[in-house]
Design a protein around this motif. Sequence first.
Motif, mmCIF file in Angstrom:
data_model
loop_
_atom_site.group_PDB
_atom_site.id
_atom_site.type_symbol
_atom_site.label_atom_id
_atom_site.label_comp_id
_atom_site.label_asym_id
_atom_site.label_seq_id
_atom_site.Cartn_x
_atom_site.Cartn_y
_atom_site.Cartn_z
ATOM 1 N N VAL A 29 0.809 -1.227 0.000
ATOM 2 C CA VAL A 29 0.000 0.000 0.000
ATOM 3 C C VAL A 29 0.838 1.271 0.000
ATOM 4 C CG1 VAL A 29 -1.867 -1.179 1.195
ATOM 5 C CG2 VAL A 29 -0.211 0.129 2.523
ATOM 6 N N GLU A 30 2.125 1.173 0.345
ATOM 7 C CA GLU A 30 2.925 2.389 0.428
ATOM 8 C C GLU A 30 4.156 2.370 -0.477
ATOM 9 O OE1 GLU A 30 2.553 5.316 1.745
ATOM 10 O OE2 GLU A 30 0.572 4.821 2.532
ATOM 11 N N ILE A 31 5.028 1.390 -0.291
ATOM 12 C CA ILE A 31 6.330 1.420 -0.988
ATOM 13 C C ILE A 31 6.169 1.179 -2.483
ATOM 14 C CG2 ILE A 31 8.627 0.427 -1.099
ATOM 15 C CD1 ILE A 31 8.068 2.028 1.420
ATOM 16 N N LEU A 32 5.500 0.087 -2.874
ATOM 17 C CA LEU A 32 5.380 -0.225 -4.296
ATOM 18 C C LEU A 32 4.614 0.846 -5.083
ATOM 19 C CD1 LEU A 32 4.878 -4.100 -4.329
ATOM 20 C CD2 LEU A 32 6.882 -2.782 -5.033
ATOM 21 N N PRO A 33 3.478 1.367 -4.579
ATOM 22 C CA PRO A 33 2.818 2.448 -5.326
ATOM 23 C C PRO A 33 3.707 3.679 -5.503
ATOM 24 C CG PRO A 33 1.305 1.499 -3.738
ATOM 25 C CD PRO A 33 2.642 0.909 -3.447
ATOM 26 N N ASP A 34 4.517 3.980 -4.502
ATOM 27 C CA ASP A 34 5.418 5.126 -4.618
ATOM 28 C C ASP A 34 6.469 4.879 -5.691
ATOM 29 O OD1 ASP A 34 6.599 7.539 -4.176
ATOM 30 O OD2 ASP A 34 7.226 7.148 -2.132
ATOM 31 N N ASP A 38 7.964 6.581 -11.617
ATOM 32 C CA ASP A 38 8.184 6.317 -13.036
ATOM 33 C C ASP A 38 9.654 6.475 -13.437
ATOM 34 O OD1 ASP A 38 7.501 5.609 -15.606
ATOM 35 O OD2 ASP A 38 6.972 7.651 -16.218
ATOM 36 N N ALA A 39 10.517 5.696 -12.772
ATOM 37 C CA ALA A 39 11.950 5.687 -13.108
ATOM 38 C C ALA A 39 12.384 4.229 -13.235
ATOM 39 C CB ALA A 39 12.763 6.414 -12.045
ATOM 40 N N PHE A 92 10.557 6.855 5.846
ATOM 41 C CA PHE A 92 10.226 8.212 6.267
ATOM 42 C C PHE A 92 10.697 9.242 5.246
ATOM 43 C CE2 PHE A 92 9.304 6.618 10.533
ATOM 44 C CZ PHE A 92 8.252 7.451 10.893
ATOM 45 N N ALA A 93 11.779 8.939 4.532
ATOM 46 C CA ALA A 93 12.219 9.844 3.472
ATOM 47 C C ALA A 93 11.194 9.900 2.349
ATOM 48 C CB ALA A 93 13.578 9.396 2.922
ATOM 49 N N ALA A 94 10.475 8.790 2.137
ATOM 50 C CA ALA A 94 9.436 8.764 1.103
ATOM 51 C C ALA A 94 8.170 9.473 1.548
ATOM 52 C CB ALA A 94 9.117 7.313 0.718
ATOM 53 N N GLY A 95 7.901 9.495 2.848
ATOM 54 C CA GLY A 95 6.701 10.144 3.360
ATOM 55 C C GLY A 95 6.424 9.709 4.778
ATOM 56 N N ALA A 96 5.775 10.585 5.548
ATOM 57 C CA ALA A 96 5.536 10.284 6.962
ATOM 58 C C ALA A 96 4.654 9.054 7.134
ATOM 59 C CB ALA A 96 4.898 11.497 7.642
ATOM 60 N N LYS A 97 3.602 8.940 6.318
ATOM 61 C CA LYS A 97 2.685 7.806 6.462
ATOM 62 C C LYS A 97 3.382 6.489 6.129
ATOM 63 C CE LYS A 97 -0.716 6.965 3.595
ATOM 64 N NZ LYS A 97 -1.990 6.992 2.853
ATOM 65 N N ALA A 98 4.200 6.498 5.089
ATOM 66 C CA ALA A 98 4.952 5.294 4.735
ATOM 67 C C ALA A 98 5.887 4.902 5.867
ATOM 68 C CB ALA A 98 5.736 5.526 3.446
ATOM 69 N N GLY A 99 6.535 5.896 6.468
ATOM 70 C CA GLY A 99 7.447 5.606 7.566
ATOM 71 C C GLY A 99 6.740 5.009 8.761
ATOM 72 N N VAL A 100 5.580 5.549 9.101
ATOM 73 C CA VAL A 100 4.823 5.036 10.244
ATOM 74 C C VAL A 100 4.388 3.595 9.998
ATOM 75 C CG1 VAL A 100 2.686 5.285 11.559
ATOM 76 C CG2 VAL A 100 4.041 7.305 11.008
ATOM 77 N N LEU A 101 3.874 3.307 8.804
ATOM 78 C CA LEU A 101 3.407 1.948 8.506
ATOM 79 C C LEU A 101 4.558 0.945 8.499
ATOM 80 C CD1 LEU A 101 0.718 2.579 5.745
ATOM 81 C CD2 LEU A 101 0.378 2.112 8.175
ATOM 82 N N ILE A 102 5.688 1.330 7.932
ATOM 83 C CA ILE A 102 6.839 0.425 7.917
ATOM 84 C C ILE A 102 7.343 0.189 9.338
ATOM 85 C CG2 ILE A 102 9.247 0.189 7.196
ATOM 86 C CD1 ILE A 102 7.248 -0.399 4.996
ATOM 87 N N TRP A 127 18.157 8.631 -7.538
ATOM 88 C CA TRP A 127 18.676 7.914 -6.386
ATOM 89 C C TRP A 127 17.561 7.500 -5.427
ATOM 90 C CZ3 TRP A 127 23.237 5.812 -6.478
ATOM 91 C CH2 TRP A 127 24.228 6.375 -7.264
ATOM 92 N N MET A 128 16.612 8.385 -5.170
ATOM 93 C CA MET A 128 15.526 8.034 -4.259
ATOM 94 C C MET A 128 14.682 6.909 -4.824
ATOM 95 S SD MET A 128 14.001 8.217 -1.446
ATOM 96 C CE MET A 128 14.824 9.609 -0.665
ATOM 97 N N GLU A 129 14.454 6.905 -6.127
ATOM 98 C CA GLU A 129 13.710 5.817 -6.755
ATOM 99 C C GLU A 129 14.444 4.487 -6.569
ATOM 100 O OE1 GLU A 129 14.157 8.726 -7.924
ATOM 101 O OE2 GLU A 129 12.250 9.537 -8.626
ATOM 102 N N ALA A 130 15.764 4.520 -6.729
ATOM 103 C CA ALA A 130 16.559 3.306 -6.559
ATOM 104 C C ALA A 130 16.512 2.820 -5.113
ATOM 105 C CB ALA A 130 18.001 3.572 -6.986
ATOM 106 N N VAL A 131 16.582 3.744 -4.170
ATOM 107 C CA VAL A 131 16.553 3.373 -2.755
ATOM 108 C C VAL A 131 15.201 2.778 -2.382
ATOM 109 C CG1 VAL A 131 16.559 4.335 -0.428
ATOM 110 C CG2 VAL A 131 18.356 4.966 -2.030
#
Length: 300
Positions: free
Chosen positions: A94-99, A104-105, A176-186, A244-248
Motif C-alpha cells: 500500500v505504500e512502498i510499491l505504489p510510490d 516512473d523511473a 520516512f524519506a518517502a513520506g511520513a505515512k509510509a514511515g509510520v506503517l513500515i 537515487w531516491m527511486e533506486a533506494v
Amino acid sequence: MDADDAPPTLAQALAPPSQAIWLIRPKHPNDLSKTSHASLLGVTMLTTVLLYALAPVATMALGGLIAAFRTPGPKLGSAIQHFAAGVVFAALAVEILPDVVHRDAPLASLGGFAAGVLLMLGLRVAGRRLEGEEGRNKDQSEGSTPSTDAGRRSLGMVLVVGTDVLIDGVLIGIAFAAGAKAGVLIAIALAIELLSLGLATSAALGKGGISRTRSILTTAGLALLPLVGAIAGTLLLGDLSGGWMEAVLAFAAATLLYLVTEELLVEAHAVPEAPWMTAMFFVGFVILLLIDMVGSPPGG
C-alpha cells in the motif's frame, strides 16, 4: 573586502553557541531564515524517525525477554510469523510499491531492486557458510568447554540477525524519506516482525546452551541496531534526489519482499499448519490496510 565578508573577530569566535549562527552573515536577508528552517525540518524528521524506531527496539527486546522465561510453542510462533508477514506485505503493497510506480523511473528502480535482491541473497549465503564453518570447527574441536561450544554456535546466528535488524532500521529511515505515512506503517510492520524475531532469537540462544541472562542481554543489544540503522538511513539517504531516491525505494521493496517470502513465511511453514495459523497472514494484512485507509484523508 566587503564588511559582511570580513572574518569574525576573536570576541565573535569565542561567542556562546547560541550566538554562533550570527557569525555567518547571509548576503541576502532570507538566506538565514531558509537555512534555519531547513535545519529545523531536518532535526524534526530525525526526531520523528527515532521515536517510531523505538517501537521495533521495544518489541524485539520484549520478545527476547518473554522467550527467555517461556518459549512460545511451535504453533503460536508460526501464527505470529504469519501475522508479521501479512503486516509487512501490506505495508509494502500500500505504500512502498505504489510510490515506486508513481515515480516512473524504471532504470533506477531496476537497479535498486536488483541491489536489494543481491544483498539479501549474499547475506543468506554468508550466514550459511558461517554456520557451516562453525559446525566443522565444533566437530574438530577437542577438550572445549560447554560454554565455549555454546558461544561458538550462537556467533553465526547473532551476526546474521544483527545484520538483518540493522537493515530493517535503514528501511525505516528510507520509508520516512518517502513520506511520513509510509514511515509510520513500515515502523509498525517491522515492530511486529522484530517481536517474532526477538522470540525466535532468544529461544534459539536458550536451546544452544546460552544462559537466560546472556540471552536477554544479547537480544536487547541486537534490538538497538534498528535504531542505529534508522539514524543512518535518515542522515545518509533522506536528502537524495533524482533517480537515487527511486533506486533506494526499489531497494527497500526488494528487501521487504525477501523478508516476507524467504524468511517469515519459510519459518512459519516449518511446522504443520492449521487453517487458523494461515489465516493470521490475512488478518495482519487487512489490519494494516485498514490502518492505512483510516489514516488517509478523504479523497486522498
